[in-house]
Scaffold this active site. Sequence first.
Site, PDB file in Angstrom:
ATOM      1  N   VAL A 201      32.059  -2.266  18.533  1.00 40.28           N
ATOM      2  CA  VAL A 201      32.463  -3.071  17.379  1.00 40.28           C
ATOM      3  C   VAL A 201      32.938  -2.162  16.250  1.00 40.28           C
ATOM      4  CG1 VAL A 201      31.595  -4.647  15.598  1.00 40.28           C
ATOM      5  CG2 VAL A 201      30.896  -4.947  17.994  1.00 40.28           C
TER       6      VAL A 201
ATOM      7  N   ILE B  72      16.102  -7.588  22.831  1.00 34.77           N
ATOM      8  CA  ILE B  72      16.149  -8.669  21.838  1.00 34.77           C
ATOM      9  C   ILE B  72      17.455  -9.452  21.962  1.00 34.77           C
ATOM     10  CG2 ILE B  72      16.216  -9.152  19.350  1.00 34.77           C
ATOM     11  CD1 ILE B  72      14.211  -6.859  18.967  1.00 34.77           C
TER      12      ILE B  72
ATOM     13  N   HIS C  75      -3.252 -17.381  48.402  1.00 31.90           N
ATOM     14  CA  HIS C  75      -2.057 -18.074  48.871  1.00 31.90           C
ATOM     15  C   HIS C  75      -2.126 -19.535  48.455  1.00 31.90           C
ATOM     16  CE1 HIS C  75       1.306 -19.143  51.429  1.00 31.90           C
ATOM     17  NE2 HIS C  75       0.592 -20.172  51.865  1.00 31.90           N
TER      18      HIS C  75
ATOM     19  N   GLU D 184      28.216  -5.061  24.034  1.00 36.78           N
ATOM     20  CA  GLU D 184      27.354  -3.886  24.216  1.00 36.78           C
ATOM     21  C   GLU D 184      28.226  -2.634  24.290  1.00 36.78           C
ATOM     22  OE1 GLU D 184      23.973  -2.964  24.427  1.00 36.78           O
ATOM     23  OE2 GLU D 184      25.012  -1.038  24.617  1.00 36.78           O
TER      24      GLU D 184
ATOM     25  N   ARG E 224      15.844  -1.144  16.519  1.00 37.72           N
ATOM     26  CA  ARG E 224      15.027  -1.141  15.306  1.00 37.72           C
ATOM     27  C   ARG E 224      14.759   0.294  14.890  1.00 37.72           C
ATOM     28  NH1 ARG E 224      12.917  -5.918  13.956  1.00 37.72           N
ATOM     29  NH2 ARG E 224      11.045  -5.067  13.017  1.00 37.72           N
TER      30      ARG E 224
ATOM     31  N   ASP F 216       5.135   0.955  15.814  1.00 39.17           N
ATOM     32  CA  ASP F 216       6.584   1.202  15.774  1.00 39.17           C
ATOM     33  C   ASP F 216       6.962   2.347  14.837  1.00 39.17           C
ATOM     34  OD1 ASP F 216       6.869  -0.953  17.450  1.00 39.17           O
ATOM     35  OD2 ASP F 216       8.250  -2.059  16.160  1.00 39.17           O
TER      36      ASP F 216
ATOM     37  N   GLY G  76       0.833  -1.208   0.000  1.00 42.63           N
ATOM     38  CA  GLY G  76       0.000   0.000   0.000  1.00 42.63           C
ATOM     39  C   GLY G  76       0.861   1.248   0.000  1.00 42.63           C
TER      40      GLY G  76
END
Length: 475
Positions: A245, A192, A451, A211, A279, A319, A122
Site C-alpha cells: 500500500v 488479526i 470415540h 498483504e 502491534r 506484549d 502509573g
Amino acid sequence: MSDSYDVIVIGGGPAGYPAAIRAGQLGLTVACIDGWKNRDGSYAFGGTCLNAGCIPSKALLESSELLHRAHTEFATHGIHTGPVSIDVAQMQKRKGAIVKASTQGILALFKGAKVTGLAGHGRLLPGRQVEFTAPDGTVRTLSGKHVVLASGSEPARLPSAPFDGENIIDSWGVLDLAETPKRLGVIGAGVIGVELGSVWRRLGAEVVILEALDTFLPTADQQVAKEALKHFNKQGLNIKLGAKVSAATLGKDGVTVRYTDKAGEQTLVVDKLVVAIGRRPYTEGLLAEGTGVALDARGFVEVDEHCHTAAENVWAVGDAVRGPMLAHKGKEEGVMVAERIAGHHAEVNYKTVPSVIYTAPEIAWVGLTEEQVKASGREYKIGNFPFLASGRARAMESTAGFVKLIAAVDNDEVLGVHIIGPMAGELIAEAGLALEYSASAADLQMTMHAHPTLSEALHEAALSADKRAIDFINR
Ligand SMILES: Cc1cc2nc3c(=O)[nH]c(=O)nc-3n(C[C@H](O)[C@H](O)[C@H](O)COP(=O)(O)OP(=O)(O)OC[C@H]3O[C@@H](n4cnc5c(N)ncnc54)[C@H](O)[C@@H]3O)c2cc1C
C-alpha cells in the site's frame, strides 16, 4: 490506604493481572494500576485482550459463525427456518455484555487475592517508586519492593494510511462497527487481519485483504497455510499477496487505497479500511528518567529469560517484552515473575507457546513447523490425518482440514503439531502437553482417545507417523 507494597504492577491486562493475583495468593501486598479507558469514559481492567482483543473478537466470531451455519448448514440438517437476518446492534450488545462480565470478573478476583486495583496512570520513578495519577488528577507516590511493568502494546501505524477513527480504523474500531460495511479493506493478512476479515465476510461484507509479503501466514507450517488460503478464498475472502500500500485517502465514494503488486499500480475503493499490520510495544509515559530500565531498538522493554529488567527488582512481562504477542504467553510470564518474587523457582517454556488463528476452519500449532525442522537438518517423519476421515467431524459437518504431526526419526520425540480444522484451538492443548513432557509419537499412539471425538484425529496422526493409522489409508 498504605502507599507501600511488596509488588506494584503497572498494567492490568492478561500479563499484569495474573502477576498481581499470583503475588496476592503468595501472601504479598500488591497494587495493580491500570489506565484502560473505554469509549464511554469508564475505566476497566483486562487490557487489550478483554476490552478490545481476544474476548470481543471471539464474541463476534461466534455470532458470525452461527449466522453462516444458519445460511449454509441448517437445511442439510433438515432444519427449516424463516428468512435468517442479522441485527448488528444486538450482536454488539451481546459482545459488550461479555466484555463487561469478563472485566468485572477481574475485580472479584482481585478481591479474592487481596490485590488493590487502582484505576489510573502509573509511571515508574527511580528506586521503585511509582507515581500514580488517579482519574481526578490527584497524584500519589507509591513505593514497591518490586515493580512489574505490563503496559502491553498498541496497533502499529502505517504512515500511508493514517487512522482517522471513522473510516481508516484499527482492530478496536473494526470490532465496534455499528453495521456491516458493504466493502471492507484490510491491510495485513496476519492473525488479526484474517480473523476480523472473515468475521465481517460472514456477516455479509465484501472483504479484500492486502498483504505486502508474498507468503501467506509465513510463521505457520506452509502446508497448513496453503490449505487455509484455499478455504479462505472459497469463502470469498479476497486475499492479495505481494500488495504494497502506498496511500489511502478519504473521498466521496469511501476510502481509496493505492497499492502496487506484480501487475503494477492498483486502486481499491472501500467503505472502511482496517490497518492490521501488527502491534508495537506501548511504553508511553511509563518510565521517568533514571529508572535504569532499558528499551531495545524496537521499543520493547529489555528483559532476561526470567523477565527481569536492567533495574534491580523491576520486571516486565507480556506484549511489552520480546516474544509472541499473545495473552497466554503474557499470563505465564506474569505468574512466573510473581513466583520468583516470592522466592519460588519458576520458568516459562517458550518452546510450547501455542498459536491459534480463530477462523473457520480454525488453525492451531505448537512446536516447530516442517520448514523449521527441515532447516535444522534433523531427520523427521510426518503423520497426517484429514478430518474428512473423522466420524465426529462428519457428524459436525466440519470436515475441512487435517492434523499434521512431526516427530524425530532418531528418538521419536514429537517436534511439532499443526492443525487446521474444527476446534483446532482446543485440540492443540493435548499437543502442548505432549511437547511439555517431551512425549514421543509412541506416547500419543498409546494414549486412548474417546470415540467419537475430534481428538481422535491427533491420535490417528500420531499413528500415521509410523504408518499405523487405522481410520485412514497409510501412505
Ligand atoms: C483484535 C485482537 C484480537 C486478539 N486475539 C487474541 C487471541 O485470541 N489470543 C491471544 O492470545 N491474544 C490475542 N490478542 C493479543 C492479546 O490481546 C495481547 O497479547 C494481550 O492483551 C497482551 O497482554 P498485556 O497484558 O501484555 O497487554 P495489554 O492487554 O495491552 O494490557 C496492558 C494494559 O496496561 C495499561 N497501561 C499501559 N501503560 C500504562 C500506564 N503507564 N499506567 C497504567 N496503565 C497502563 C493499558 O491501558 C492496558 O490496559 C489479540 C489482540 C487484538 C488486538
